[in-house]
Design a protein around this motif. Structure first.
Motif, short mmCIF file in Angstrom:
data_model
loop_
_atom_site.label_atom_id
_atom_site.label_comp_id
_atom_site.label_asym_id
_atom_site.label_seq_id
_atom_site.Cartn_x
_atom_site.Cartn_y
_atom_site.Cartn_z
N SER A 50 -19.74 51.85 -35.41
CA SER A 50 -20.01 51.69 -36.84
C SER A 50 -21.48 51.34 -37.00
O SER A 50 -22.19 51.08 -36.02
CB SER A 50 -19.13 50.60 -37.45
OG SER A 50 -19.44 49.33 -36.89
N ASN A 52 -22.60 48.66 -38.24
CA ASN A 52 -22.80 47.25 -37.90
C ASN A 52 -23.11 47.05 -36.41
O ASN A 52 -23.83 46.12 -36.04
CB ASN A 52 -21.55 46.43 -38.26
CG ASN A 52 -21.37 46.32 -39.76
OD1 ASN A 52 -22.32 46.45 -40.53
ND2 ASN A 52 -20.13 46.10 -40.19
N THR A 55 -26.81 47.40 -36.14
CA THR A 55 -27.67 46.62 -37.04
C THR A 55 -27.43 45.12 -36.99
O THR A 55 -28.21 44.35 -37.54
CB THR A 55 -27.47 47.10 -38.50
OG1 THR A 55 -26.09 46.96 -38.86
CG2 THR A 55 -27.88 48.55 -38.65
N GLN A 56 -26.37 44.67 -36.33
CA GLN A 56 -26.07 43.25 -36.25
C GLN A 56 -26.09 42.78 -34.80
O GLN A 56 -25.82 43.56 -33.87
CB GLN A 56 -24.70 42.94 -36.87
CG GLN A 56 -24.62 43.25 -38.35
CD GLN A 56 -23.27 42.87 -38.94
OE1 GLN A 56 -22.45 42.20 -38.29
NE2 GLN A 56 -23.01 43.30 -40.18
N GLY A 65 -16.73 40.24 -37.10
CA GLY A 65 -17.82 41.19 -37.26
C GLY A 65 -18.79 41.13 -36.09
O GLY A 65 -18.45 40.84 -34.96
N GLY A 67 -22.34 42.86 -34.00
CA GLY A 67 -22.69 44.14 -33.39
C GLY A 67 -23.37 43.95 -32.05
O GLY A 67 -23.27 42.89 -31.43
#
Length: 285
Positions: A50, A52, A55-56, A65, A67
């Motif tokens: 994904s 995320n 980007t995370q 959540g 990344g």
């Protein structure tokens, strides 16, 4: 003319068919296991892909959540630096072996050490760099990880360069010498240029070889939960993050581990395909 089926011929034919059957069976088992691994990786890994993940940063224990941005960035930094270190050293050493490998004992010793390093376990390389660098500096760092990976990549580049340079026909070299070119210029401008695609292939294969190494980085770069561009400190990297997340009790961590494993696998696959297609080269004429 009809073949005479004498007992010796029938025995050889039977042994030939048995050998072919065993070879095909062994190949089929290997392909089935490989397909099983890739299918499992694709099924579990694609679900974690994904925006995320890119980007995370890696999530804290128990959080949702997150990344792999810091791990991806760290892997790119460490592998890029190790490639910059290993490529010139490996190519120059390969040129030396090809040019002077039959003339002195130093070249034979270099080739022998290179063969040993090719077969050395990566964890041994990691322990060596830990003892020589990390223990002296008293901290883990991305530089130490790059040095460890470079030690793994150098033998691959050396042997590939040496083998490719030996494919250059002597007639091409003799023509260059006849024109009055010095030996160093013949080696760099004629011999190396004739097999540059093969040398680039060796470099790409070395990069693919070190991209998924975990053991050396456990002893050198360790890990970092946060985003960091400081190569002089602990740095996150995909292999170590995958290793840690895969054994964790958190579902999102295990999902990210599968996504990272898929990313590493397809990156290595892309490098291998690139080296065997775009930069493939036959023996020079």
């Amino acid at each position: 003319m009809k073949q005479v089926m004498n007992p010796v011929y029938r025995k050889r034919l039977r042994m030939h068919r048995i050998g072919i059957a065993l070879s095909v069976g062994a190949m089929s088992i290997g392909l089935l296991v490989l397909a099983w691994i890739l299918i499992t990786l694709a099924v579990k890994g694609f679900g974690a892909l994904s925006l995320n993940m890119f980007t995370q940063t890696t999530p804290a224990p128990g959080s949702e959540g997150g990344g792999l941005m810091n791990a991806i960035f760290g892997t790119v930094m460490i592998v890029s630096l190790s490639t910059l270190i290993s490529t010139p050293i490996g190519i120059l050493a390969g040129i030396y072996l090809a040019e002077y490998g039959e003339e002195n004992k130093v070249a034979n010793l270099t080739r022998f050490v290179t063969d040993i390093m090719l077969s050395a376990p990566s964890i041994v390389i990691g322990m060596f760099v830990w003892a020589m660098y990390v223990a002296t500096a008293k901290h883990y760092s991305g530089y130490a990880g790059s040095i460890a990976l470079a030690l793994i990549a150098v033998p691959v580049v050396v042997r590939t360069t040496d083998n490719m340079l030996r494919l250059v026909p002597n007639s091409l070299l003799e023509a260059a010498f006849a024109l009055g070119a010095p030996r160093w210029k013949v080696a760099l401008m004629v011999r190396l240029r004739a097999v540059k695609a093969g040398v680039i292939t060796g470099v790409l294969l070395a990069v693919a070889r070190i991209s998924g190494e975990t053991a050396p980085l456990l002893f050198t770069a360790l890990n970092n939960q946060f985003f960091s561009a400081d190569m002089n400190g602990p740095m996150a990297n995909l292999p170590v993050v995958i290793y840690g997340f895969a054994m964790s009790p958190y579902d999102n961590w295990r999902e990210l581990a599968w996504g990272g494993a898929l990313l590493v696998t397809f990156s290595v696959l892309a490098l291998n395909i690139l080296s065997r297609t775009v930069f493939s080269q036959k023996q020079p004429n």
